[in-house]
Design an enzyme around this catalytic site. Structure first.
Site, PDB file in Angstrom:
ATOM      1  N   ARG A   1       0.855  -1.190   0.000  1.00  0.00           N
ATOM      2  CA  ARG A   1       0.000   0.000   0.000  1.00  0.00           C
ATOM      3  C   ARG A   1       0.892   1.242   0.000  1.00  0.00           C
ATOM      4  NH1 ARG A   1      -2.895   2.956   4.903  1.00  0.00           N
ATOM      5  NH2 ARG A   1      -3.811   4.577   3.614  1.00  0.00           N
TER       6      ARG A   1
ATOM      7  N   HIS B   1      -2.920  10.939   1.048  1.00  0.00           N
ATOM      8  CA  HIS B   1      -2.354  10.687   2.380  1.00  0.00           C
ATOM      9  C   HIS B   1      -1.662  11.980   2.836  1.00  0.00           C
ATOM     10  CE1 HIS B   1      -0.902   7.254   5.169  1.00  0.00           C
ATOM     11  NE2 HIS B   1      -0.533   8.384   5.756  1.00  0.00           N
TER      12      HIS B   1
ATOM     13  N   GLU C   1      -7.230   8.343   6.711  1.00  0.00           N
ATOM     14  CA  GLU C   1      -7.504   8.964   8.004  1.00  0.00           C
ATOM     15  C   GLU C   1      -8.038  10.392   7.873  1.00  0.00           C
ATOM     16  OE1 GLU C   1      -4.076   8.484  10.537  1.00  0.00           O
ATOM     17  OE2 GLU C   1      -4.046   6.316  10.281  1.00  0.00           O
TER      18      GLU C   1
ATOM     19  N   ASN D   1      -7.246   1.453  10.163  1.00  0.00           N
ATOM     20  CA  ASN D   1      -5.920   1.739  10.700  1.00  0.00           C
ATOM     21  C   ASN D   1      -6.035   1.649  12.219  1.00  0.00           C
ATOM     22  OD1 ASN D   1      -5.412   2.364   8.055  1.00  0.00           O
ATOM     23  ND2 ASN D   1      -4.783   4.481   8.411  1.00  0.00           N
TER      24      ASN D   1
ATOM     25  N   TYR E   1      -4.104   1.198  15.985  1.00  0.00           N
ATOM     26  CA  TYR E   1      -2.861   1.243  16.758  1.00  0.00           C
ATOM     27  C   TYR E   1      -3.069   1.015  18.250  1.00  0.00           C
ATOM     28  CZ  TYR E   1      -0.577   2.902  12.569  1.00  0.00           C
ATOM     29  OH  TYR E   1      -0.073   2.980  11.285  1.00  0.00           O
TER      30      TYR E   1
ATOM     31  N   GLU F   1      -3.561  -0.332   8.109  1.00  0.00           N
ATOM     32  CA  GLU F   1      -2.367  -0.001   8.900  1.00  0.00           C
ATOM     33  C   GLU F   1      -2.465  -0.649  10.269  1.00  0.00           C
ATOM     34  OE1 GLU F   1      -1.391   4.165   9.432  1.00  0.00           O
ATOM     35  OE2 GLU F   1      -1.810   4.590   7.318  1.00  0.00           O
TER      36      GLU F   1
HETATM   37  O1  IFM Z   1       2.688   7.393  10.140  1.00  0.00           O
HETATM   38  C1  IFM Z   1       1.320   7.415  10.361  1.00  0.00           C
HETATM   39  C2  IFM Z   1       0.568   7.266   9.052  1.00  0.00           C
HETATM   40  O2  IFM Z   1       0.929   8.236   8.131  1.00  0.00           O
HETATM   41  C3  IFM Z   1      -0.906   7.383   9.289  1.00  0.00           C
HETATM   42  N1  IFM Z   1      -1.351   6.501  10.326  1.00  0.00           N
HETATM   43  C4  IFM Z   1      -0.602   6.461  11.562  1.00  0.00           C
HETATM   44  C5  IFM Z   1       0.873   6.299  11.275  1.00  0.00           C
HETATM   45  C6  IFM Z   1       1.659   6.272  12.603  1.00  0.00           C
HETATM   46  O3  IFM Z   1       1.450   7.447  13.328  1.00  0.00           O
END
Ligand code: IFM
Length: 441
Positions: A76, A120, A165, A290, A292, A349
């Site tokens: 990606r 992005h 995002e 995405n 985290y 992500e």
């Molecule tokens: O690096 C970023 C990415 O560009 C977008 N999502 C979160 C990642 C980590 O912060």
């Protein structure tokens, strides 16, 4: 616990143009808002910029070889809009688009499926001068750019993402000013939300009229848990859930903005918005997730924004200060399944930053291996429970420019020595290659 993923599952890795390419003005490209923002003192840690980054613009062949070494099935990446249209609109800059054509051809030759993100965060600076995402004309600008991309790459690229995002674009770019364009205006932020939704929808329509394949959006999501069982904390968590998780997905599936957000900001929806947002419903093929971390929230009347503060947990954290909370991935995936009628999903992500060191030619990063293993297992469990998950893109292929943190955070499966541009596959990269080969965690 061990998990087996379905045949054809797309294991991959992700990057973004401004974070890796470098040479932002090469071959007559126009400046982006991130070029401008990073060159303004005080915006990025240690004054770092994307001028060189990972020099991927010149080393992309070497980087495809690395992807092959990892055995990636998919990659990606994003297109820098101002390389293709230096002013944001008008005539295509051949040299800019040729870069992506060559990259796609190289990936296909290597047997790697490209997944292309159209936006992005590197908006052409010329369009910011006309209001950027806060100006409704952006809908037409973005659609024009997307059509050029479909025309040139649509015969070879099957998987497309409109926006990465969009919440971050609106919140960090227009409300808090931590990201480009550095604005602090909540009403401009809401205009950026609304226009991104409409622009996404127009682009999906254009794709459906002309293109073959799948198109979706990549949204950053995470559970918002209350810090206690009090009503006040529960409501604080609900406000954040509405603002972060539902601000884009509710309109996209239900054609309606989430009520707590509208109420909270005393936001009388501008004339026509209610009608417009009804039309963004159910147009895409998949949701890109995405993921985290999660947040644990307590009510805090001192907080001017959502009257809530995040409470740090006694648990491992990454170098970003984000709690490691793998269960949250299962929670988010099953929440999407239940709330939005089981759409197709790609994890677009997931990954972690740790302070990796290159020692004796090796990078040992057991914490990243552990982080990924635990998240893969949660994804596998979600698949077992009926989530229609098709692929998993680890963030990131290689260490890169982490926005306002510059090069101080390392997310890569591959280490980048920025003084020499040498790449070294980390232990996590080797481990990931084995997982991909076996198709089993
Ligand atoms: O690096 C970023 C990415 O560009 C977008 N999502 C979160 C990642 C980590 O912060």
């Amino acid at each position: 616990m061990a998990g087996r993923f379905p045949e054809g599952f797309l294991w991959g890795a992700a990057t973004a143009s401004y974070q890796i390419e470098g040479s932002p003005l090469a071959d007559r490209a126009g400046p982006s808002i991130w070029h401008r923002f990073s060159h303004t003192p005080g915006n990025v840690q240690e004054g770092h910029t994307g001028d060189v980054a990972c020099d991927h613009y010149r080393r992309w062949r070497e980087d495809i070889a690395l992807m092959r070494e990892l055995g990636l099935k998919a990659y990606r990446f994003s297109v820098a809009w101002p390389r293709v249209l230096p002013e944001g609109t008008g005539r295509v800059n051949e040299a800019g688009i040729m870069f992506y054509e060559r990259l796609v051809d190289g990936l296909l030759e290597a047997g790697i499926e490209p997944m292309v993100t159209l936006y992005h965060w590197d908006l052409p600076a010329a369009l910011q001068d006309r209001g950027g995402w806060a100006n409704s004309e952006v809908i037409g600008w973005f659609t024009g750019y997307a059509r050029s991309m479909f025309r040139r790459l649509g015969d070879r690229v099957r998987l497309w993402i409109t926006l990465n995002e969009p919440w971050v674009t609106a919140h960090l770019g227009y409300a808090t000013g931590v990201h480009a364009p550095g604005m602090r205006d909540i009403f401009a932020a809401f205009r950026a939300v609304h226009h991104q939704l409409l622009a996404h929808t127009e682009v999906v329509k254009a794709f459906k009229a002309e293109g073959k394949g799948e198109i979706g959006i990549a949204v950053n999501l995470g559970p918002q848990h209350p810090a206690s069982s009090s009503d006040a904390d529960r409501e604080a968590a609900e406000r954040w859930d509405a603002y972060l998780n539902r601000l884009f997905l509710d309109p996209l599936f239900f054609g309606k903005y989430p009520e707590p957000v509208v109420d909270r900001f005393g936001w009388a929806l501008p004339e026509g918005w209610e009608r417009e947002v009804e039309k963004v419903k159910e147009s895409m093929d998949f949701v890109g997730v995405n993921y985290y971390t999660r947040s644990v929230l307590a009510h805090d009347p001192e907080d001017p924004f959502l009257s809530a503060r995040s409470v740090r947990q006694d648990a491992p954290h990454t170098d970003m200060g984000w709690e490691v909370y793998p269960e949250g991935l299962y929670e988010i995936l099953t929440w999407i399944r239940d709330r939005y009628w089981g759409p197709r999903i790609y994890i677009t992500e997931n990954g972690a930053a740790f302070p990796d060191k290159l020692e004796n030619g090796r990078v040992e990063d057991p914490k990243r291996v552990d982080y990924l293993r635990k998240h893969f297992l949660q994804a596998d469990q979600a698949v077992g429970d009926g989530v229609d998950l098709r692929g998993y893109m680890v963030w990131s292929l290689m260490d890169n420019f982490e926005w306002a943190f510059g090069y101080t955070k390392r997310f890569g499966l591959v280490y980048v020595d920025y003084s020499t541009q040498r790449r070294v596959v980390k232990e996590s990269g080797r481990w990931y290659a084995c997982i991909i080969e076996k198709g089993e965690v």
